[in-house]
Design a protein around this motif. Sequence first.
Motif, short mmCIF file in Angstrom:
data_model
loop_
_atom_site.label_atom_id
_atom_site.label_comp_id
_atom_site.label_asym_id
_atom_site.label_seq_id
_atom_site.Cartn_x
_atom_site.Cartn_y
_atom_site.Cartn_z
N UNK A 157 0.99 -1.24 -0.02
CA UNK A 157 -0.05 0.08 -0.16
C UNK A 157 0.85 1.49 -0.10
N UNK A 158 0.77 2.06 -1.08
CA UNK A 158 1.37 3.51 -1.16
C UNK A 158 0.99 4.26 0.01
N UNK A 159 1.62 4.90 1.03
CA UNK A 159 1.33 6.11 1.79
C UNK A 159 2.04 7.38 1.53
N UNK A 160 1.41 8.30 2.01
CA UNK A 160 1.97 9.73 2.08
C UNK A 160 2.14 10.01 3.35
N UNK A 161 3.18 10.85 3.85
CA UNK A 161 3.16 11.26 5.28
C UNK A 161 3.29 12.75 5.34
N UNK A 162 2.47 13.62 6.08
CA UNK A 162 2.44 15.04 6.03
C UNK A 162 3.01 15.53 7.40
N UNK A 163 4.07 16.27 7.36
CA UNK A 163 4.66 16.88 8.46
C UNK A 163 4.84 18.23 8.66
N UNK A 171 7.93 5.79 10.89
CA UNK A 171 7.22 5.04 9.88
C UNK A 171 8.28 4.65 8.74
N UNK A 172 9.36 5.41 8.52
CA UNK A 172 10.42 5.37 7.58
C UNK A 172 11.11 4.08 7.83
N UNK A 208 3.40 -1.22 3.82
CA UNK A 208 2.89 0.14 3.26
C UNK A 208 4.47 0.69 2.91
N UNK A 209 4.53 1.43 1.50
CA UNK A 209 5.51 1.91 1.20
C UNK A 209 5.22 3.50 1.17
N UNK A 210 6.24 4.20 1.83
CA UNK A 210 6.04 5.44 1.94
C UNK A 210 6.72 6.29 0.35
#
Length: 203
Positions: free
Chosen positions: A1-7, A17-18, A28-30
């Motif tokens: 699953x592709x995920x995005x991380x907002x910081x 997460x990384x 999951x893949x960032x």
Amino acid sequence: TKIAVLISGRGSNMQALLDAAKDEDFPAEIVLVASNRPDAAGLAVAEAAGIATEVIDHRDYEGRAAFEEALDSTLKMYGPRIVCLAGFMRILTPWFTERWRDLLINIHPSLLPAFKGLHTHERALEAGVRIHGCTVHYVRPEMDDGPIIGQAAVPVLPGDTPDTLAARVLEAEHKLYPQCVALACSGKARVAGERVRLQVREF
Ligand code: GRF
């Protein structure tokens, strides 16, 4: 699953997460780390790890709607299925949270529904609670509200200051967030109405 991380800042939860995603069993893949602040320290960490980064500086946009449209289009370019907020310090409007309903996850440094909002550790100490912690939840339009995926508790100890308590909670956050993201991405934590149904025996 592709995920995005907002910081928006330090990005230690993003780092957790990384690190978790290095394990090939992690579901999951960032694909993107995005920040609303160009000076967010986490951006350099993500870049060094070879992850795509984007800055969508809220100050470049007239109002929240324009900012969120830009954020939404940027996300769409990378095609994440799930978006994780990790110390993202902009309030999102219902337009955005409904667009990403059941696909947007947040970590909050308290045992929700206690201590929504900012300064949770100060407020926990003022309230005299003996147990504090963190919560990972699906985002709803109301701030720090929504179906809970997981929580981790830590003791409040004699002599704690907001900083010592924050450090203890942060350590728990770094374990909890990857676990909860894994549950969400593997379909083992699905939203059913306003609750999350967990398909795991123990957690
Ligand atoms: C964390 O405590 C998170 O729960 C809160 O903001 C802090 C972000 O820290 N929402 P970091 O940027 O992940 O290090």
